[in-house]
Motif scaffolding. Structure first.
Motif, PDB file in Angstrom:
ATOM      1  N   THR A 179       0.806  -1.234   0.000  1.00  0.00           N
ATOM      2  CA  THR A 179       0.000   0.000   0.000  1.00  0.00           C
ATOM      3  C   THR A 179       0.830   1.271   0.000  1.00  0.00           C
ATOM      4  O   THR A 179       0.302   2.346  -0.275  1.00  0.00           O
ATOM      5  N   GLY A 180       2.108   1.167   0.342  1.00  0.00           N
ATOM      6  CA  GLY A 180       2.947   2.357   0.398  1.00  0.00           C
ATOM      7  C   GLY A 180       2.827   3.146   1.678  1.00  0.00           C
ATOM      8  O   GLY A 180       3.436   4.215   1.818  1.00  0.00           O
ATOM      9  N   ALA A 181       2.070   2.640   2.635  1.00  0.00           N
ATOM     10  CA  ALA A 181       1.924   3.322   3.923  1.00  0.00           C
ATOM     11  C   ALA A 181       2.845   2.677   4.953  1.00  0.00           C
ATOM     12  O   ALA A 181       2.923   1.448   5.041  1.00  0.00           O
ATOM     13  N   ARG A 182       3.523   3.477   5.735  1.00  0.00           N
ATOM     14  CA  ARG A 182       4.313   2.931   6.840  1.00  0.00           C
ATOM     15  C   ARG A 182       3.349   2.457   7.919  1.00  0.00           C
ATOM     16  O   ARG A 182       2.434   3.181   8.324  1.00  0.00           O
ATOM     17  N   VAL A 183       3.537   1.219   8.383  1.00  0.00           N
ATOM     18  CA  VAL A 183       2.665   0.648   9.403  1.00  0.00           C
ATOM     19  C   VAL A 183       3.485   0.438  10.675  1.00  0.00           C
ATOM     20  O   VAL A 183       4.518  -0.235  10.646  1.00  0.00           O
ATOM     21  N   ASP A 184       3.027   1.026  11.754  1.00  0.00           N
ATOM     22  CA  ASP A 184       3.766   1.007  13.010  1.00  0.00           C
ATOM     23  C   ASP A 184       2.839   0.472  14.100  1.00  0.00           C
ATOM     24  O   ASP A 184       1.803   1.077  14.377  1.00  0.00           O
ATOM     25  N   ALA A 185       3.195  -0.651  14.696  1.00  0.00           N
ATOM     26  CA  ALA A 185       2.335  -1.279  15.702  1.00  0.00           C
ATOM     27  C   ALA A 185       2.975  -1.232  17.077  1.00  0.00           C
ATOM     28  O   ALA A 185       4.178  -1.452  17.235  1.00  0.00           O
ATOM     29  N   GLN A 186       2.143  -0.971  18.062  1.00  0.00           N
ATOM     30  CA  GLN A 186       2.551  -1.028  19.456  1.00  0.00           C
ATOM     31  C   GLN A 186       1.801  -2.186  20.113  1.00  0.00           C
ATOM     32  O   GLN A 186       0.579  -2.309  19.981  1.00  0.00           O
ATOM     33  N   ILE A 187       2.548  -3.024  20.817  1.00  0.00           N
ATOM     34  CA  ILE A 187       1.970  -4.168  21.509  1.00  0.00           C
ATOM     35  C   ILE A 187       1.700  -3.762  22.951  1.00  0.00           C
ATOM     36  O   ILE A 187       2.599  -3.295  23.652  1.00  0.00           O
ATOM     37  N   GLU A 188       0.468  -3.942  23.392  1.00  0.00           N
ATOM     38  CA  GLU A 188       0.117  -3.606  24.771  1.00  0.00           C
ATOM     39  C   GLU A 188       0.345  -4.830  25.640  1.00  0.00           C
ATOM     40  O   GLU A 188      -0.335  -5.857  25.496  1.00  0.00           O
ATOM     41  N   THR A 189       1.323  -4.750  26.535  1.00  0.00           N
ATOM     42  CA  THR A 189       1.704  -5.861  27.408  1.00  0.00           C
ATOM     43  C   THR A 189       1.459  -5.459  28.862  1.00  0.00           C
ATOM     44  O   THR A 189       1.156  -4.301  29.148  1.00  0.00           O
ATOM     45  N   PRO A 190       1.598  -6.389  29.810  1.00  0.00           N
ATOM     46  CA  PRO A 190       1.427  -6.018  31.212  1.00  0.00           C
ATOM     47  C   PRO A 190       2.398  -4.939  31.685  1.00  0.00           C
ATOM     48  O   PRO A 190       2.114  -4.240  32.667  1.00  0.00           O
ATOM     49  N   CYS A 191       3.522  -4.771  31.007  1.00  0.00           N
ATOM     50  CA  CYS A 191       4.487  -3.742  31.379  1.00  0.00           C
ATOM     51  C   CYS A 191       4.228  -2.416  30.682  1.00  0.00           C
ATOM     52  O   CYS A 191       4.869  -1.425  31.000  1.00  0.00           O
ATOM     53  N   GLY A 192       3.328  -2.395  29.702  1.00  0.00           N
ATOM     54  CA  GLY A 192       3.072  -1.172  28.943  1.00  0.00           C
ATOM     55  C   GLY A 192       3.166  -1.422  27.451  1.00  0.00           C
ATOM     56  O   GLY A 192       3.143  -2.574  26.984  1.00  0.00           O
ATOM     57  N   GLY A 193       3.283  -0.343  26.704  1.00  0.00           N
ATOM     58  CA  GLY A 193       3.334  -0.437  25.256  1.00  0.00           C
ATOM     59  C   GLY A 193       4.752  -0.685  24.760  1.00  0.00           C
ATOM     60  O   GLY A 193       5.686  -0.001  25.157  1.00  0.00           O
ATOM     61  N   VAL A 194       4.904  -1.673  23.884  1.00  0.00           N
ATOM     62  CA  VAL A 194       6.205  -2.057  23.329  1.00  0.00           C
ATOM     63  C   VAL A 194       6.079  -2.097  21.813  1.00  0.00           C
ATOM     64  O   VAL A 194       5.096  -2.617  21.276  1.00  0.00           O
TER      65      VAL A 194
END
Length: 229
Positions: free
Chosen positions: A180-195
């Motif tokens: 698609t040409g879009a940068r995709v940035d994911a944050q994983i929500e864990t018990p310690c916070g967002g990673v």
């Protein structure tokens, strides 16, 4: 946030963990209490779009840390919301059921989001949804993204996940970005916070976890409490 208001509660007030709202939830507000140190654009932004985004910061009872968005990337302001002024909240995962307007569906970020929704084999096991500009536009129906906008995602992962699944998630996002040409940035929500998913996929010995009481490097983000380094 680029700028943050001084808290409207005493510095020695006990800080509490408010369970009703989580980081990245969008709050529709009935009112936004003016603060002496807020930028001039905040009033116009609130009048145009009465929404705030929950941010990772601790607050005293009766308040929620949130951020206001203006019309440019430079217009970001961390503020404090009185819980009595919250009309409703929208978590990122609920936005998967919302379609962009027909005139804006061709923007790369929305095309990438559709591609990931269609690739259900990988993401279907998790609660996930768009955050950032794409999520804000879907929630408010106010044009926010442009052709250069990234697609930011939140993926909730309360239980430990194996390396194979982490890699599959990262590869699915990479495919969507390439197609698609879009940068995709994911944050994983864990018990310690967002990673960042990219950090987990890279197999780093320690990753940066962002929580309401600050950001720290941790060896295991699925430990519910911070461990000494």
């Amino acid at each position: 946030m680029r700028v943050c208001a001084a808290p409207p509660f005493p510095a020695d007030a006990p800080l509490v963990a408010e369970a009703r709202w989580r980081a990245h939830d969008l709050l529709r507000l009935a009112r936004l209490e003016p603060l002496a140190d807020e930028p001039s654009w905040v009033r116009d932004a609130f009048a145009r779009v009465p929404f705030a985004v929950v941010r990772r910061a601790e607050a005293a009872a009766g308040f929620v840390a949130a951020g206001m968005r203006g019309e440019t990337r430079a217009q970001r302001f961390g503020t404090w919301i009185d819980v009595e002024d919250i009309e409703s909240s929208i978590p990122p995962e609920s936005l998967l059921a919302v379609e962009p307007s027909a005139q804006r569906a061709a923007f790369s970020a929305f095309v990438a989001l559709k591609a990931l929704r269609d690739d259900a084999d990988v993401l279907n096991a998790f609660a996930w949804g768009p955050t950032g500009s794409a999520g804000f536009e879907l929630a408010t129906q106010v044009p926010t993204i442009n052709e250069a906008s990234d697609l930011d995602l939140l993926i909730r992962m309360p239980e430990r996940c194996d390396t194979t699944t982490i890699q599959a998630l990262f590869e699915a996002l990479t495919r969507a970005a390439q197609h698609t040409g879009a940068r995709v940035d994911a944050q994983i929500e864990t018990p310690c916070g967002g990673v960042a998913l990219a950090e987990l996929a890279a197999g780093k010995p320690r990753v940066l976890a962002r929580a309401s009481d600050g950001a720290r490097l941790v060896a295991d983000p699925w430990q519910p409490r911070w461990q000494p380094s």
